[in-house]
Write an enzyme that holds these catalytic residues in place. Sequence first.
Site, short mmCIF file in Angstrom:
data_model
loop_
_atom_site.label_atom_id
_atom_site.label_comp_id
_atom_site.label_asym_id
_atom_site.label_seq_id
_atom_site.Cartn_x
_atom_site.Cartn_y
_atom_site.Cartn_z
N CYS A 132 0.79 -0.70 0.28
CA CYS A 132 0.09 0.21 0.25
C CYS A 132 0.88 1.48 0.03
O CYS A 132 0.43 2.38 -0.17
CB CYS A 132 -0.74 -0.14 1.15
SG CYS A 132 -1.41 -1.54 1.33
N HIS A 165 -3.46 7.56 1.57
CA HIS A 165 -3.52 5.68 1.34
C HIS A 165 -4.95 5.85 1.83
O HIS A 165 -5.33 5.58 2.54
CB HIS A 165 -2.84 5.31 1.54
CG HIS A 165 -3.00 3.67 1.56
ND1 HIS A 165 -3.86 3.23 0.50
CD2 HIS A 165 -3.15 2.76 2.17
CE1 HIS A 165 -3.52 1.92 0.12
NE2 HIS A 165 -3.31 1.54 1.71
N ASN A 213 -9.97 0.25 -0.49
CA ASN A 213 -8.74 0.03 -1.15
C ASN A 213 -7.35 -0.62 -1.97
O ASN A 213 -7.81 -1.61 -2.48
CB ASN A 213 -8.01 -0.26 0.64
CG ASN A 213 -6.42 -0.55 0.77
OD1 ASN A 213 -5.68 -0.18 0.15
ND2 ASN A 213 -6.00 -1.07 1.98
O1 UT7 Z 1 -3.69 -0.15 3.97
C1 UT7 Z 1 -3.39 -0.50 5.18
C2 UT7 Z 1 -3.92 -2.47 5.07
N1 UT7 Z 1 -5.23 -2.70 5.89
C3 UT7 Z 1 -5.11 -1.62 6.99
O2 UT7 Z 1 -5.12 -0.51 6.90
C4 UT7 Z 1 -6.89 -1.77 7.76
C5 UT7 Z 1 -6.42 -2.04 9.14
N2 UT7 Z 1 -7.37 -2.67 9.25
C6 UT7 Z 1 -8.71 -1.86 9.45
O3 UT7 Z 1 -9.38 -1.34 8.91
C7 UT7 Z 1 -9.93 -2.97 10.56
O4 UT7 Z 1 -9.17 -3.43 11.69
C8 UT7 Z 1 -11.01 -3.67 10.05
C9 UT7 Z 1 -12.22 -3.15 9.38
C10 UT7 Z 1 -10.08 -4.89 8.84
C11 UT7 Z 1 -11.68 -4.28 11.21
O5 UT7 Z 1 -12.18 -3.72 11.07
P1 UT7 Z 1 -11.63 -4.03 13.54
O6 UT7 Z 1 -13.26 -2.87 14.05
O7 UT7 Z 1 -11.11 -3.71 13.79
O8 UT7 Z 1 -13.12 -5.26 13.37
P2 UT7 Z 1 -12.30 -6.47 13.86
O9 UT7 Z 1 -11.67 -7.80 12.65
O10 UT7 Z 1 -12.27 -6.76 15.47
O11 UT7 Z 1 -13.95 -7.30 13.62
C12 UT7 Z 1 -15.32 -7.15 14.47
C13 UT7 Z 1 -16.23 -8.30 14.21
C14 UT7 Z 1 -16.00 -10.32 14.47
O12 UT7 Z 1 -16.42 -10.96 15.37
P3 UT7 Z 1 -16.98 -11.15 16.68
O13 UT7 Z 1 -16.08 -12.52 16.62
O14 UT7 Z 1 -16.55 -9.96 17.47
O15 UT7 Z 1 -18.44 -12.16 16.64
C15 UT7 Z 1 -15.46 -10.29 12.57
O16 UT7 Z 1 -15.58 -11.79 12.87
O17 UT7 Z 1 -16.62 -8.45 13.16
C16 UT7 Z 1 -16.56 -9.55 12.09
N3 UT7 Z 1 -16.45 -9.65 11.16
C17 UT7 Z 1 -17.61 -9.25 10.06
N4 UT7 Z 1 -18.17 -9.05 10.39
C18 UT7 Z 1 -20.08 -8.58 9.11
C19 UT7 Z 1 -14.73 -9.07 10.65
N5 UT7 Z 1 -15.35 -9.06 8.91
C20 UT7 Z 1 -16.86 -8.93 9.09
C21 UT7 Z 1 -17.73 -8.68 7.64
N6 UT7 Z 1 -18.97 -8.06 8.65
N7 UT7 Z 1 -16.88 -8.06 6.51
#
Ligand code: UT7
Length: 325
Positions: A115, A252, A282
């Site tokens: 990225c 980004h 992204n």
């Molecule tokens: O370019 C640089 C690279 N990438 C980034 O900058 C991304 C950085 N990270 C992020 O943007 C965030 O961490 C995410 C958007 C990927 C995830 O957001 P989060 O608030 O950190 O969510 P999480 O991973 O803690 O997941 C929360 C819940 C989980 O369920 P439980 O365990 O709380 O029951 C996940 O299983 O959300 C669930 N979950 C989803 N639910 C619906 C994960 N993906 C999804 C989804 N739809 N697509």
Amino acid sequence: MTVIRSVVRGIGSYLPARTLTNHDLAAMVDTTDEWIQQRTGIKERHIAAEKECTSDLALAAAKKAIAAAGIEPESIDLIIVGTSTPDNTFPATACAVQAGLGITTGAAFDLQAVCSGFVFALTTADNFIRAGQARRVLVIGAETFSRILDWDDRTTCVLFGDGAGAIVLEAAEGEGTTADRGILTCHLRSDGRHKEKLFVDGGPSSTRTVGHLRMEGKEVFRHAVGMITDVIEDAFAATGTSAGDVDWFVPHQANRRIIDGSAKKLGIPLEKTVTTVDRHGNTSAASIPLALSVAVADGRIKEGDLVLLEAMGGGFTWGSVLLRW
Ligand code: UT7
């Protein structure tokens, strides 16, 4: 004191015709439009057509940038493509772009910093120009991340999209002050201790396959704002500028919450922040030139504006570029 500056002469971008909305994704994996919008700010992303390769996207963007610059392609003496999704393991996608433009002189190579690819490529181009080794450089960020996503993994497949953006940089004389047009300062960082937090689980030398993107989203998120703001503070310190001097912040486009968090920590108002993650997702190395293209086309970024770029991604890699448009 007279110095050589790398000045932007033209910009162009390309997005594949097909869009994939959050609602489309909800029919493919266990997710909702509400979850994706709330956690990321993304509403839709573009997906390359079956036969469309990264070099096709890159070439389309490059042609527009060259037309905007009003130059002949043959006058370009270096092409750098920032990509992590090359057409083939080799040769470089940049060579396909060079051939597509009918250029047979100069050099062309790819640069892989995920990225952060565009910021790394821009910095490399600036160094070639300031060293007197190139006069006109085509810098491209182009990706087809749709090809390395695991479409059964809802935690990653909702985040990324395809696209390309390109810039023509040209050597010009400056006074050596921050009033000069062109790139004023670049700052790159990497910390390979984090290499397994965002990676692709395949490759020619390890699995002999292409592999799929894997990410510890929370871990990436936890580091993002601090790394981004650190390297921007470096840009301010190197130039004696501050957040108040910035006309446009073009980060980004990974996640709306990271963008807003970084802008807030730096004290840059959201009205001066360019955000396209809602429409593009992204797009990795393509996200910054795509966002720049949008803001130039709609008249926000104008000649003479102070523009701050930053990126953070796999590796981890991160960096900033401060330039006067
Ligand atoms: O370019 C640089 C690279 N990438 C980034 O900058 C991304 C950085 N990270 C992020 O943007 C965030 O961490 C995410 C958007 C990927 C995830 O957001 P989060 O608030 O950190 O969510 P999480 O991973 O803690 O997941 C929360 C819940 C989980 O369920 P439980 O365990 O709380 O029951 C996940 O299983 O959300 C669930 N979950 C989803 N639910 C619906 C994960 N993906 C999804 C989804 N739809 N697509």
